[in-house]
Design a protein around this motif. Structure first.
Motif, PDB file in Angstrom:
ATOM      1  N   MET A 199       1.642  -2.511  11.588  1.00 21.70           N
ATOM      2  CA  MET A 199       1.978  -1.157  11.169  1.00 21.70           C
ATOM      3  C   MET A 199       0.785  -0.209  11.203  1.00 21.70           C
ATOM      4  O   MET A 199       0.893   0.940  11.630  1.00 21.70           O
ATOM      5  CB  MET A 199       2.565  -1.183   9.762  1.00 21.70           C
ATOM      6  N   GLY A 200      -0.360  -0.666  10.712  1.00 21.35           N
ATOM      7  CA  GLY A 200      -1.524   0.208  10.663  1.00 21.35           C
ATOM      8  C   GLY A 200      -1.928   0.709  12.045  1.00 21.35           C
ATOM      9  O   GLY A 200      -2.165   1.903  12.247  1.00 21.35           O
ATOM     10  N   SER A 201      -1.980  -0.190  13.003  1.00 19.51           N
ATOM     11  CA  SER A 201      -2.381   0.164  14.362  1.00 19.51           C
ATOM     12  C   SER A 201      -1.328   1.009  15.071  1.00 19.51           C
ATOM     13  O   SER A 201      -1.657   1.802  15.962  1.00 19.51           O
ATOM     14  CB  SER A 201      -2.645  -1.108  15.183  1.00 19.51           C
ATOM     15  N   LEU A 202      -0.073   0.844  14.675  1.00 19.24           N
ATOM     16  CA  LEU A 202       1.013   1.593  15.310  1.00 19.24           C
ATOM     17  C   LEU A 202       1.114   3.024  14.799  1.00 19.24           C
ATOM     18  O   LEU A 202       1.794   3.851  15.406  1.00 19.24           O
ATOM     19  CB  LEU A 202       2.354   0.870  15.074  1.00 19.24           C
ATOM     20  N   GLY A 203       0.471   3.305  13.674  1.00 18.80           N
ATOM     21  CA  GLY A 203       0.531   4.667  13.146  1.00 18.80           C
ATOM     22  C   GLY A 203       1.115   4.763  11.755  1.00 18.80           C
ATOM     23  O   GLY A 203       1.333   5.863  11.241  1.00 18.80           O
ATOM     24  N   GLY A 204       1.403   3.615  11.146  1.00 19.61           N
ATOM     25  CA  GLY A 204       1.857   3.616   9.761  1.00 19.61           C
ATOM     26  C   GLY A 204       3.231   4.229   9.561  1.00 19.61           C
ATOM     27  O   GLY A 204       4.116   4.106  10.405  1.00 19.61           O
ATOM     28  N   ALA A 205       3.381   4.920   8.437  1.00 20.43           N
ATOM     29  CA  ALA A 205       4.688   5.449   8.046  1.00 20.43           C
ATOM     30  C   ALA A 205       5.247   6.426   9.077  1.00 20.43           C
ATOM     31  O   ALA A 205       6.460   6.482   9.292  1.00 20.43           O
ATOM     32  CB  ALA A 205       4.577   6.122   6.678  1.00 20.43           C
ATOM     33  N   SER A 206       4.380   7.184   9.722  1.00 29.46           N
ATOM     34  CA  SER A 206       4.870   8.166  10.697  1.00 29.46           C
ATOM     35  C   SER A 206       5.548   7.484  11.882  1.00 29.46           C
ATOM     36  O   SER A 206       6.595   7.945  12.365  1.00 29.46           O
ATOM     37  CB  SER A 206       3.716   9.050  11.185  1.00 29.46           C
TER      38      SER A 206
END
Length: 209
Positions: free
Chosen positions: A133-140
Motif C-alpha cells: 500500500m505505501g509504495s502504491l500511494g496509500g489511501a489515495s
C-alpha cells in the motif's frame, strides 16, 4: 464461523513474521490483550505450523488464526493441515486460491493492479490484499481503484499504522494488515510486550471510534 464476516467486523489482521516461537507466543498474547482477534503468522516464522496448531487449541474461537506468505500449494496444504483458518499471499497464485476454495478456506492473495484484483476474484478469492500500500500511494490509490471495483473487498497491507489506519479505512479498505508498525521488533528485543498491547488497543479504538 464465516471468516470474511468476522474480518469485516474486526478490521485488523496482525502479522507475526520471522520470530522465535517463544517470542511469537508472547506477541500473540500481547495482541489479544490489546483486542486483536485476527492473527496471521507467516511461513518464514520458525515453527509456524506447530504454532498454528497450538494456538488454535489454546485460543479456540476467541482468535482467528491464519498463515501468511503462502507461495504455493504445498505451503497451503501444510497450513490447512495445521489448522489455518485463512491463507494470505504476497502474490496472486490461482492454484493456491483454487486449493483453498476446495478446502473451504479463504485465501487473500496479494494484488497491485485492477487486472490482478479481478483475476483473483474470478479464481475464487473472496477478498484481496492490496500490497504494498505505501509504495502504491496509500489511501489515495485505494480510493481511486475502489471507484470501479467497489464490490471487491480489499485488505490494505504495507505501511499501515496508527498514524493512517483511519484514513485507509475511510478510503474503502475492508480491513487492514499490520506487521512491523504494530509488532515492533525493538519492543520485542526489549521484552516490552506491554507496549504492543497498548498500541494494539489504540489501533482498535482508531478503527471503532
Amino acid at each position: 464461523m464465516d471468516i470474511l464476516d468476522a474480518l469485516r467486523k474486526e478490521k485488523i489482521m496482525a502479522m507475526i513474521r520471522g520470530l522465535q516461537p517463544d517470542d511469537s507466543d508472547r506477541v500473540i498474547d500481547a495482541l489479544v490483550r490489546g483486542g486483536i482477534r485476527f492473527i496471521e503468522v507467516t511461513t518464514n516464522t520458525e515453527g509456524v505450523y506447530t504454532l498454528v496448531s497450538r494456538w488454535r487449541k489454546e485460543y479456540g474461537n476467541d482468535v482467528v488464526i491464519g498463515v501468511g506468505t503462502v507461495l504455493d500449494v504445498e505451503m497451503a496444504k501444510k497450513a490447512v493441515d495445521a489448522g489455518a483458518q485463512f491463507l494470505v499471499s504476497p502474490n496472486l497464485d490461482e492454484e493456491v486460491i483454487e486449493y483453498g476454495a476446495r478446502q473451504l478456506v479463504d485465501v487473500y492473495p496479494g494484488v497491485m493492479t485492477p487486472t490482478e484484483m479481478v483475476k483473483a476474484v474470478k479464481a475464487g478469492a473472496k477478498a484481496v490484499k492490496v500490497f504494498p500500500m505505501g509504495s502504491l500511494g496509500g489511501a489515495s490509490y485505494l480510493r481511486e481503484v475502489r471507484a470501479p471495483l467497489d464490490r471487491i473487498p480489499m485488505i490494505a497491507s504495507g505501511s499501515v499504522g496508527l498514524h493512517n489506519i483511519r484514513e485507509v479505512i475511510d478510503a474503502g479498505a475492508f480491513a487492514v494488515g499490520m506487521g512491523g508498525n504494530l509488532v515492533n521488533k525493538k519492543w520485542i528485543e526489549e521484552g516490552n510486550y506491554a507496549a504492543i498491547t497498548e498500541l494494539a488497543r489504540a489501533c482498535v479504538i482508531a478503527i471503532t471510534g
